[in-house]
Scaffold this active site. Structure first.
Site, mmCIF file in Angstrom:
data_model
loop_
_atom_site.group_PDB
_atom_site.id
_atom_site.type_symbol
_atom_site.label_atom_id
_atom_site.label_comp_id
_atom_site.label_asym_id
_atom_site.label_seq_id
_atom_site.Cartn_x
_atom_site.Cartn_y
_atom_site.Cartn_z
ATOM 1 N N ALA A 126 3.412 -1.057 4.457
ATOM 2 C CA ALA A 126 2.829 -1.108 5.906
ATOM 3 C C ALA A 126 2.485 -2.366 6.463
ATOM 4 C CB ALA A 126 1.862 -0.069 6.124
ATOM 5 N N GLU A 155 12.995 -9.562 0.851
ATOM 6 C CA GLU A 155 12.101 -8.334 1.194
ATOM 7 C C GLU A 155 12.911 -7.099 1.064
ATOM 8 O OE1 GLU A 155 11.206 -8.953 5.436
ATOM 9 O OE2 GLU A 155 10.376 -6.848 5.868
ATOM 10 N N HIS A 158 4.495 -4.992 8.654
ATOM 11 C CA HIS A 158 4.526 -4.852 9.972
ATOM 12 C C HIS A 158 3.161 -5.561 10.859
ATOM 13 C CE1 HIS A 158 7.845 -2.068 8.991
ATOM 14 N NE2 HIS A 158 6.721 -1.288 8.182
ATOM 15 N N HIS A 217 12.763 -2.877 1.545
ATOM 16 C CA HIS A 217 12.445 -1.697 1.973
ATOM 17 C C HIS A 217 13.077 -0.394 1.532
ATOM 18 C CE1 HIS A 217 9.561 -3.731 4.636
ATOM 19 N NE2 HIS A 217 10.472 -4.248 4.941
ATOM 20 N N ILE A 218 12.353 0.716 0.842
ATOM 21 C CA ILE A 218 13.229 1.501 0.376
ATOM 22 C C ILE A 218 14.034 2.489 1.482
ATOM 23 C CG2 ILE A 218 12.876 3.870 -0.798
ATOM 24 C CD1 ILE A 218 10.303 2.556 -2.362
ATOM 25 N N SER A 219 13.220 2.513 2.697
ATOM 26 C CA SER A 219 13.707 3.483 3.701
ATOM 27 C C SER A 219 14.676 2.399 4.566
ATOM 28 C CB SER A 219 12.835 4.229 4.429
ATOM 29 O OG SER A 219 12.068 3.044 5.079
ATOM 30 N N ARG A 275 5.042 10.741 -2.431
ATOM 31 C CA ARG A 275 4.911 10.514 -1.224
ATOM 32 C C ARG A 275 6.143 10.647 -0.266
ATOM 33 N NH1 ARG A 275 5.100 4.301 0.981
ATOM 34 N NH2 ARG A 275 4.236 4.796 3.460
ATOM 35 N N ASN A 291 8.208 -5.613 -1.317
ATOM 36 C CA ASN A 291 8.089 -4.691 -0.519
ATOM 37 C C ASN A 291 6.653 -4.519 -0.087
ATOM 38 O OD1 ASN A 291 7.961 -2.271 0.926
ATOM 39 N ND2 ASN A 291 9.035 -0.994 -0.581
ATOM 40 N N TYR A 350 11.416 8.557 0.801
ATOM 41 C CA TYR A 350 11.353 7.661 -0.187
ATOM 42 C C TYR A 350 11.731 7.851 -1.437
ATOM 43 C CZ TYR A 350 8.047 5.466 3.258
ATOM 44 O OH TYR A 350 7.530 4.922 4.320
ATOM 45 N N ARG A 403 8.234 0.001 12.965
ATOM 46 C CA ARG A 403 8.540 -0.531 11.739
ATOM 47 C C ARG A 403 9.666 -1.457 11.982
ATOM 48 N NH1 ARG A 403 6.262 3.121 8.019
ATOM 49 N NH2 ARG A 403 5.548 5.101 9.182
ATOM 50 N N ASP A 456 1.617 -16.010 5.961
ATOM 51 C CA ASP A 456 0.983 -17.294 5.663
ATOM 52 C C ASP A 456 0.884 -17.623 4.182
ATOM 53 O OD1 ASP A 456 0.456 -17.954 8.214
ATOM 54 O OD2 ASP A 456 -1.481 -17.551 8.116
ATOM 55 N N ARG A 465 13.834 4.090 11.922
ATOM 56 C CA ARG A 465 12.301 4.815 12.014
ATOM 57 C C ARG A 465 11.691 4.452 13.243
ATOM 58 N NH1 ARG A 465 9.868 4.617 6.350
ATOM 59 N NH2 ARG A 465 8.565 6.266 7.432
ATOM 60 N N PRO A 522 0.792 -1.400 0.122
ATOM 61 C CA PRO A 522 -0.083 0.153 -0.075
ATOM 62 C C PRO A 522 0.746 1.339 -0.035
ATOM 63 C CG PRO A 522 -0.321 -1.045 2.136
ATOM 64 C CD PRO A 522 0.684 -2.047 1.150
ATOM 65 N N ASN A 523 0.132 2.366 -0.646
ATOM 66 C CA ASN A 523 1.000 3.650 -0.686
ATOM 67 C C ASN A 523 2.211 3.582 -1.738
ATOM 68 O OD1 ASN A 523 -1.280 4.766 1.055
ATOM 69 N ND2 ASN A 523 -0.072 3.565 2.424
#
Ligand code: DQA
Length: 184
Positions: free
Chosen positions: A113, A134, A116, A136-138, A54, A110, A59, A147, A123, A143, A46-47
């Site tokens: 949210a 996995e 977390h 993550h950009i950040s 954003r 990625n 990001y 997170r 599953d 943070r 999401p997002n």
């Protein structure tokens, strides 16, 4: 089947089925090249559709379309075929994971949210018998505390965080290596 196994168990399983990771051996023992053997799903949560707009201080300015184009270039170099998707809906990401488990040899994800929060995505990933990276950009560890925990890390072969959108390209390089190793 890898269901709820520890990371170590999972790794052992990947190695142990590497003799015939996706049915490349025919019944007569001849090697056949699976047409699906180099498909990688790149899934975004999401997002991430708002990437570039954003919180660019966190990001960056690249859009998701830029990321897809970068991944396309790297995939070509690595002889991978990619299926690049983004959704704000948890069920949609789960459906793509189900699709990938039938057709792909690895996932770069990625989960944003959902990283977390989502036991359901964990599953779904646990039903896949191939490498999962996995991204993550950040740098999530610099943070907020919420997170710092990832459900997806329980199943991921590795995690890349804090390298900006370049993390996707690094993940594809690693995934290609793991796919090649599984073929040996
Ligand atoms: C993110 C980090 C997550 O904590 C956050 O919810 C995101 C993006 C990242 O790429 O850095 O949406 O996954």
């Amino acid at each position: 089947m890898v269901l709820g196994g520890s990371k170590q168990q999972r790794f052992d399983l990947i190695v142990s089925f590497s003799d015939d990771p996706i049915g490349r051996l025919q019944t007569d023992g001849q090697q056949k090249e699976s047409p699906m053997s180099r498909i990688a799903y790149i899934l975004n949560g999401p997002n991430l559709n708002l990437l570039g707009k954003r919180q660019p201080a966190i990001y960056g300015h690249e859009t998701l379309a830029d990321v897809e184009a970068d991944c396309g270039r790297v995939a070509q170099e690595l002889s991978l075929e990619i299926k690049f998707h983004q959704s704000n809906a948890e069920y949609q990401i789960i459906d793509w994971i189900h699709e990938a488990r039938e057709h792909a040899s690895g996932i770069v994800i990625n989960p944003a949210a959902f990283t977390h929060t989502s036991v359901a995505i964990l599953d779904a990933l646990n039903t896949c018998e191939f490498p999962i990276i996995e991204v993550h950009i950040s740098n999530v560890h610099r943070r907020e505390a919420f997170r710092h925990h990832s459900y997806v890390s329980l199943v991921a072969s590795g995690v890349i965080a804090g390298f900006g959108t370049q993390g996707y390209q690094l993940a594809l390089h690693r995934l290609a290596r793991l796919i090649d190793e599984a073929k040996k």
